[in-house]
Design an enzyme around this catalytic site. Structure first.
Site, short mmCIF file in Angstrom:
data_model
loop_
_atom_site.label_atom_id
_atom_site.label_comp_id
_atom_site.label_asym_id
_atom_site.label_seq_id
_atom_site.Cartn_x
_atom_site.Cartn_y
_atom_site.Cartn_z
N LYS A 46 0.85 -1.19 0.00
CA LYS A 46 0.00 0.00 0.00
C LYS A 46 0.88 1.24 0.00
O LYS A 46 1.98 1.15 0.55
CB LYS A 46 -0.95 0.04 1.19
CG LYS A 46 -0.40 -0.33 2.55
CD LYS A 46 0.71 0.39 3.20
CE LYS A 46 0.69 1.87 3.41
NZ LYS A 46 1.94 2.35 4.09
N TYR A 100 -4.44 4.24 6.15
CA TYR A 100 -5.00 3.31 7.15
C TYR A 100 -6.34 3.83 7.67
O TYR A 100 -7.26 3.05 7.91
CB TYR A 100 -4.02 3.12 8.31
CG TYR A 100 -2.83 2.26 7.95
CD1 TYR A 100 -2.92 0.87 7.96
CD2 TYR A 100 -1.62 2.82 7.59
CE1 TYR A 100 -1.83 0.06 7.63
CE2 TYR A 100 -0.53 2.04 7.26
CZ TYR A 100 -0.64 0.66 7.27
OH TYR A 100 0.43 -0.12 6.93
P1 NDP Z 1 12.44 1.25 2.38
O1 NDP Z 1 13.04 2.53 1.93
O2 NDP Z 1 12.90 0.70 3.70
O3 NDP Z 1 12.72 0.11 1.30
C1 NDP Z 1 12.37 0.28 -0.05
C2 NDP Z 1 13.30 -0.58 -0.90
O4 NDP Z 1 12.90 -0.42 -2.26
C3 NDP Z 1 14.76 -0.16 -0.86
O5 NDP Z 1 15.47 -0.74 0.21
C4 NDP Z 1 15.26 -0.67 -2.19
O6 NDP Z 1 15.55 -2.06 -2.11
C5 NDP Z 1 14.04 -0.56 -3.11
N1 NDP Z 1 14.12 0.58 -4.02
C6 NDP Z 1 14.05 0.50 -5.38
N2 NDP Z 1 14.16 1.69 -5.94
C7 NDP Z 1 14.30 2.58 -4.94
C8 NDP Z 1 14.47 4.00 -4.91
N3 NDP Z 1 14.49 4.73 -6.03
N4 NDP Z 1 14.58 4.59 -3.71
C9 NDP Z 1 14.54 3.89 -2.58
N5 NDP Z 1 14.39 2.53 -2.55
C10 NDP Z 1 14.28 1.89 -3.72
O7 NDP Z 1 10.87 1.42 2.36
P2 NDP Z 1 9.79 0.52 3.11
O8 NDP Z 1 10.22 -0.89 3.07
O9 NDP Z 1 9.48 1.11 4.43
O10 NDP Z 1 8.48 0.76 2.17
C11 NDP Z 1 8.33 0.09 0.95
C12 NDP Z 1 6.84 -0.03 0.60
O11 NDP Z 1 6.19 -0.77 1.62
C13 NDP Z 1 6.09 1.31 0.53
O12 NDP Z 1 5.13 1.26 -0.49
C14 NDP Z 1 5.40 1.42 1.87
O13 NDP Z 1 4.23 2.20 1.86
C15 NDP Z 1 5.10 -0.03 2.17
N6 NDP Z 1 5.02 -0.32 3.60
C16 NDP Z 1 3.96 -1.03 4.06
C17 NDP Z 1 3.85 -1.33 5.40
C18 NDP Z 1 2.71 -2.14 5.88
O14 NDP Z 1 2.56 -2.28 7.10
N7 NDP Z 1 1.88 -2.71 5.03
C19 NDP Z 1 4.83 -0.85 6.36
C20 NDP Z 1 5.95 -0.16 5.77
C21 NDP Z 1 6.03 0.10 4.44
P3 NDP Z 1 16.76 -2.74 -2.89
O15 NDP Z 1 18.00 -2.10 -2.34
O16 NDP Z 1 16.62 -4.17 -2.58
O17 NDP Z 1 16.54 -2.43 -4.35
#
Ligand code: NDP
Length: 372
Positions: free
Chosen positions: A138, A223
């Site tokens: 989401k 949410y």
């Molecule tokens: P993070 O920044 O921690 O991780 C995102 C990952 O996406 C990065 O580590 C990277 O992984 C990859 N990525 C690819 N392109 C990019 C870019 N241009 N900039 C940054 N990261 C990039 O974010 P979150 O994990 O917190 O959030 C990711 C998604 O999950 C969002 O849509 C958020 O809303 C959702 N979310 C949902 C939650 C829930 O409870 N349902 C809770 C938290 C987040 P790599 O290095 O492997 O490419």
């Protein structure tokens, strides 16, 4: 194989599902509810090995119907780490340039997109074109139009599109929904949803319009939006909204810091919600009806969720949301199980239409009609 095929046929599983579940993806284990499970296992590749992806991967270790088998990442060092930790073979590792090749990998059934919001649209469409089921975090997209394109692409490719609405499987949330449906709360009159936290690092993608699609509403306000719908059991027909910005340097144009919004529902019930990136201790749902009330606080965090109603404390079991979500998603994909509250792409498009309307209402100061 024959007895397995018979079993699948009894369950009414399509030949597509059969194709997706080779013998290696078959379980005979006990699940997190300690119930025996002998059925197909959803083999998942996670795209985006960030903070939430890491949480999902950890939680999936306790799944019985779903298994982490692959990764898609732009960071080679993370791929190596995950390969070691989760025994992921080299052939199931991809980057953002080559993941379309997943099309010819029979050992992956679904890709879970856990990247910044602004990337979901293109990535999910590529997953669909590769013929794999798409699970997306989401907000599914950054506006309703993009969301609808994702739904259409998955339909066209004949794959499922599911969204990480983990609260739809949370026991206390489901109990409130059950009580409301049973009439225990009487006619619903009012919902309040308060969702927020103080966001740190001003350089993170969540504060970048291009990658986040907006601000707090996209990330945390969603949410309250989704909660207003499943708690009341109604779809809003109008919205009003007011935006407050105390730090225009940190929260640039198009990145909302705080928005308060109000919904009207067809029954006459109303909702009042707050979404913010500058206040902590805001994770509360309150539902009021003619005969009773329900309160969840915390209402959407990772848990434990706590709550009470006019009848007393809610004491349903505490679960690891992501473990239950992934096992339930496997059942939805393989057995067409219908969750109490939908988690499909269409459900997500409804939230996105409401988000579009909230932004319009905040910008114009006008009451905006919502047609879902
Ligand atoms: P993070 O920044 O921690 O991780 C995102 C990952 O996406 C990065 O580590 C990277 O992984 C990859 N990525 C690819 N392109 C990019 C870019 N241009 N900039 C940054 N990261 C990039 O974010 P979150 O994990 O917190 O959030 C990711 C998604 O999950 C969002 O849509 C958020 O809303 C959702 N979310 C949902 C939650 C829930 O409870 N349902 C809770 C938290 C987040 P790599 O290095 O492997 O490419």
């Amino acid at each position: 194989m024959n007895s397995r095929r018979d079993f699948l046929q009894k369950l009414g599983i399509s030949t597509l599902a059969l194709h997706l579940a080779p013998v290696s993806g078959w379980a005979n284990t006990k699940n997190h509810d300690n119930q025996a499970y002998d059925g197909p296992v959803l083999r998942v590749a996670i795209m985006g090995l960030g903070s939430y992806g890491t949480r999902v991967a950890e939680a999936m270790q306790a799944c019985t119907k779903a298994k982490l088998v692959g990764v898609i990442s732009g960071t080679p060092s993370k791929i190596k780490e995950w390969q070691t930790k989760y025994s992921i073979p080299e052939k199931n590792c991809y980057n953002y340039n080559n993941f379309d090749d997943i099309k010819s990998n029979p050992d992956i059934d679904a890709v879970y997109v856990i990247t910044p919001n602004g990337l979901h649209h293109d990535q999910v469409i590529r997953v669909a074109k590769a013929g794999k089921h798409a699970i997306c975090e989401k907000p599914m997209a950054v506006n309703a139009m993009e969301g609808q394109e994702m739904v259409d692409a998955c339909k066209k490719a004949n794959v499922k599109l599911l969204v990480g609405y983990r609260m739809h499987f949370e026991p206390k949330t489901l109990e409130v929904i059950r009580m409301r449906k049973a009439g225990d709360l009487g006619k619903i009159l009012f919902f309040q949803g308060l969702c927020g936290f103080t966001i740190g690092d001003p350089t993170q993608w969540r504060l970048n319009k291009q990658l986040a699609g907006g601000g707090s509403i996209m990330d945390i306000g969603i949410y309250a939006i989704n909660g207003a719908r499943y708690m009341t059991g109604e779809e809003p027909v109008w919205v009003t909204a007011q935006e407050t910005k105390t730090d225009p340097v940190k929260f640039k144009e198009g990145v909302d810091e705080t928005i308060q919004f109000q919904f009207g529902f067809p029954s006459g019930a109303a909702a009042s919600c707050l979404s913010t990136y500058t206040m902590n201790n805001l994770d509360r749902f309150f539902l009021n009806g003619e005969k009773g009330f329900a309160e969840l606080q915390p209402s959407t965090g990772y848990g434990p969720i706590m709550g009470r109603t006019n009848k007393g404390e809610l004491n349903q079991p505490v679960t690891v949301h992501q473990t239950v979500q992934m096992d339930e998603m496997a059942a939805i994909i393989f057995h067409n199980k219908q969750p109490v509250v939908p988690i499909d792409g269409e459900e997500a498009v409804k939230d996105l239409k409401i988000i579009d309307a909230i932004y319009l209402a905040a910008k114009t100061g006008k009451k905006v009609e919502i047609r879902l």
